[in-house]
Design a protein around this motif. Structure first.
Motif, PDB file in Angstrom:
ATOM      1  N   ALA A   1       0.812  -1.220   0.000  1.00  0.00           N
ATOM      2  CA  ALA A   1       0.000   0.000   0.000  1.00  0.00           C
ATOM      3  C   ALA A   1       0.841   1.263   0.000  1.00  0.00           C
ATOM      4  N   PHE A   2       2.095   1.176   0.419  1.00  0.00           N
ATOM      5  CA  PHE A   2       2.951   2.362   0.400  1.00  0.00           C
ATOM      6  C   PHE A   2       3.209   2.844  -1.023  1.00  0.00           C
ATOM      7  N   GLN A   3       3.099   1.941  -2.013  1.00  0.00           N
ATOM      8  CA  GLN A   3       3.172   2.361  -3.405  1.00  0.00           C
ATOM      9  C   GLN A   3       2.028   3.304  -3.728  1.00  0.00           C
ATOM     10  N   THR A   4       0.832   3.001  -3.208  1.00  0.00           N
ATOM     11  CA  THR A   4      -0.316   3.882  -3.415  1.00  0.00           C
ATOM     12  C   THR A   4      -0.118   5.218  -2.715  1.00  0.00           C
ATOM     13  N   VAL A   5       0.439   5.198  -1.511  1.00  0.00           N
ATOM     14  CA  VAL A   5       0.703   6.442  -0.800  1.00  0.00           C
ATOM     15  C   VAL A   5       1.686   7.307  -1.581  1.00  0.00           C
ATOM     16  N   PHE A   6       2.717   6.681  -2.157  1.00  0.00           N
ATOM     17  CA  PHE A   6       3.682   7.426  -2.967  1.00  0.00           C
ATOM     18  C   PHE A   6       2.997   8.070  -4.170  1.00  0.00           C
ATOM     19  N   LEU A   7       2.144   7.322  -4.867  1.00  0.00           N
ATOM     20  CA  LEU A   7       1.433   7.875  -6.020  1.00  0.00           C
ATOM     21  C   LEU A   7       0.473   8.982  -5.606  1.00  0.00           C
ATOM     22  N   GLU A   8      -0.110   8.869  -4.424  1.00  0.00           N
ATOM     23  CA  GLU A   8      -1.005   9.910  -3.947  1.00  0.00           C
ATOM     24  C   GLU A   8      -0.261  11.219  -3.690  1.00  0.00           C
ATOM     25  N   THR A   9       0.986  11.135  -3.218  1.00  0.00           N
ATOM     26  CA  THR A   9       1.757  12.364  -3.027  1.00  0.00           C
ATOM     27  C   THR A   9       2.015  13.060  -4.357  1.00  0.00           C
ATOM     28  N   LEU A  10       2.215  12.290  -5.419  1.00  0.00           N
ATOM     29  CA  LEU A  10       2.389  12.894  -6.733  1.00  0.00           C
ATOM     30  C   LEU A  10       1.106  13.569  -7.199  1.00  0.00           C
ATOM     31  N   ARG A  11      -0.028  12.945  -6.936  1.00  0.00           N
ATOM     32  CA  ARG A  11      -1.306  13.544  -7.335  1.00  0.00           C
ATOM     33  C   ARG A  11      -1.555  14.847  -6.585  1.00  0.00           C
ATOM     34  N   VAL A  12      -1.286  14.839  -5.278  1.00  0.00           N
ATOM     35  CA  VAL A  12      -1.477  16.058  -4.487  1.00  0.00           C
ATOM     36  C   VAL A  12      -0.542  17.161  -4.968  1.00  0.00           C
ATOM     37  N   ALA A  13       0.707  16.795  -5.279  1.00  0.00           N
ATOM     38  CA  ALA A  13       1.660  17.795  -5.753  1.00  0.00           C
ATOM     39  C   ALA A  13       1.234  18.375  -7.092  1.00  0.00           C
TER      40      ALA A  13
END
Length: 507
Positions: free
Chosen positions: A150-162
């Motif tokens: 799930a940390f892969q999803t968290v990493f992708l979410e940071t890119l979306r927020v940025a």
């Protein structure tokens, strides 16, 4: 004749060791300095607050912990929440709380679960993020290991927020790799050539220990008879004359038991060596089959090939500190904004085979970049041709062909048209000698190298989790932390808190 009052002993009066009033000091008033008019500010550490104060007021709206708590509602954490499908047992901690706790802990250079547990009791920012909850280190460690994917999803979410905050625009990307120490010692590794010798030595030692234990058993059977332990409470132990002999016999039985335990330990080492030997042979056959070697089943590993018994998937790699047990961490960073847009962990010590997979990760995460910059470790004709001849839109690459000597004078820019018949390497050398090529390639050392330095500067120089899967998940978490810290420091986020419509001021 005496009275009862006179018979009773008079209580002793306790004399104070220090008379504060006699020294002219009032404990309710702050002491004065040497100057008769200079006073200090009041100090009352034991003063209880009439109303509980908000920790957010103490930290301030520009604190990283406050920023992370405002960002959490914007992250899609369904991959973590969906893992809790059981209705049995006690209610677990809120996964949002444990996620933001791990993110903030890694941003402060703390990866030990015990240290995180301690900070939850002592650090105001940690207490603010957990809401005064105190998860123990077992809970923190289990949560981190359970949700690696799930940390892969968290990493992708940071890119979306940025991207939504306007801080991330995909232009050119710079690639680089760095060696991160594995959670294993290089002294727990063994080469393929040494495995048969060590296997035979341990086997002989196990055989000797078993034979000695069996000899002791036969001697005891002859003395006490079969079916008798020999430790029943006999009359000899009550007799001081025969007691020493029986105690020596008991010591011999303990020695036999110790030999059996030691033999079992040695046998476990033999099993590990055999498993490591088979793994190296399997890897050699798979590598030969992938390379198209005839009769790959007869392939044998390199005698110097090593296998670590603590973390078998880690490898011995050359670092600035010599040869260490490591993983090769790969990162792709955007030029200018320094956001990590792709990250991976591999066991190959060199970077030559990692350019195409990393570019594929970048395209899957944030779309096609405008170009790729990399050092000489990534150069090969196949890599250059794959980027410039790819289907769709070709990618312009700037990859050093060889490592430049330190202090060597720079050659001048090329003149005239590009000659016909140049090899891929010569064309790349010519491209990097142009003014535009030098300017573009110079962006690498101010893009990806500082990001790796910032990640290691937060204390991430060693993986806490073992195995390739654990290392991949932990690196994704570390890169997510980097992106959130970068977003907080650049101050581009006018993120709206989930609690209201107020603007949050950061940095």
């Amino acid at each position: 004749m005496t009275t009862p009052a006179q018979d009773a002993a008079a209580p002793l009066e306790q004399v104070p060791l220090l008379d504060v009033q006699s020294m002219g000091h009032d404990p309710t008033r702050p002491p004065r300095a040497a100057s008769p008019t200079k006073v200090f500010r009041p100090w009352s550490p034991e003063q209880a607050a009439l109303l509980p104060a908000s920790k957010r007021d103490y930290l301030g709206n520009d604190h990283l912990a406050v920023f992370l708590l405002d960002v959490v509602p914007m992250l899609d954490l369904h991959a973590i929440r969906d893992a809790y499908a059981e209705d049995r047992g006690q209610p677990p901690y809120d996964p949002r709380m444990l996620t933001v706790l791990l993110v903030y802990a890694y941003s402060q250079g703390i990866s030990s679960s015990r240290q995180i547990e301690r900070r939850c009791r002592e650090d105001l920012a940690f207490m603010y993020l957990t809401g005064d909850a105190q998860p123990d280190h077992d809970t923190i460690c289990a949560f981190r290991r359970r949700h690696l994917a799930a940390f892969q999803t968290v990493f992708l979410e940071t890119l979306r927020v940025a991207q939504e905050a306007g801080g991330l625009t995909v232009g050119r990307i710079a690639l680089d790799g760095t060696k991160i120490h594995a959670n294993a010692s290089k002294h727990k590794a063994m080469s393929y050539a040494r495995m048969p010798e060590r296997h035979a030595a341990l086997q002989a030692e196990v055989q000797r220990l078993v034979e000695e234990a069996e000899a002791l058993d036969r001697a005891e059977d002859a003395q006490y008879g079969r079916g008798r332990r020999g430790d029943e409470w006999p009359a000899e132990l009550r007799d001081p004359v025969t007691r020493p002999q029986r105690l020596r016999e008991a010591k011999a039985r303990l020695e036999a038991a110790r030999k059996r335990e030691l033999a079992a330990t040695k046998q476990a080492q033999i099993d590990k060596i055999e498993a490591a030997k088979q793994a190296l042979e399997t890897a050699a056959r798979e590598h030969a089959a992938a390379a198209g070697t005839p009769e790959p089943n007869t392939a044998r590993p390199d005698p110097k090939a090593q296998r670590n018994f603590t973390d078998p998937e880690s490898r011995i790699m050359k670092t600035a500190d010599g040869f260490q047990q490591c993983y090769n961490a790969q990162v792709a960073v955007t030029v200018g904004s320094q956001f990590v847009v792709a990250a991976d962990v591999v066991t190959a010590p060199n970077d030559k085979q990692q350019l195409q997979p990393m570019v594929a990760h970048v395209i899957a995460n944030v779309g096609e970049p405008a170009g790729v910059i990399a050092d000489s470790g990534y150069f090969s004709e196949a890599n250059v041709q794959a980027m410039e001849q790819r289907q769709g839109r070709p990618l312009e690459v700037h990859i050093a062909v060889e490592r430049a000597r330190h202090g060597a004078p720079a050659t001048g820019p090329p003149r005239g048209r590009i000659p016909n018949g140049l090899s891929v390497a010569d064309r790349m050398r010519r491209r990097l000698r142009t003014q535009a090529g030098r300017r573009i390639y110079a962006q690498r050392k101010i893009t990806v190298e500082p990001v790796i330095g910032q990640i290691k500067g937060r204390g991430f120089r060693r993986f806490s989790l073992r195995g390739l899967t654990g290392a991949k998940g932990e690196l994704q978490l570390v890169c997510a932390v980097h992106n959130l810290v970068k977003l907080w420091r650049t101050g581009v986020a006018r993120l709206v808190s989930a609690k209201g419509d107020r603007e949050c001021a950061y940095a």
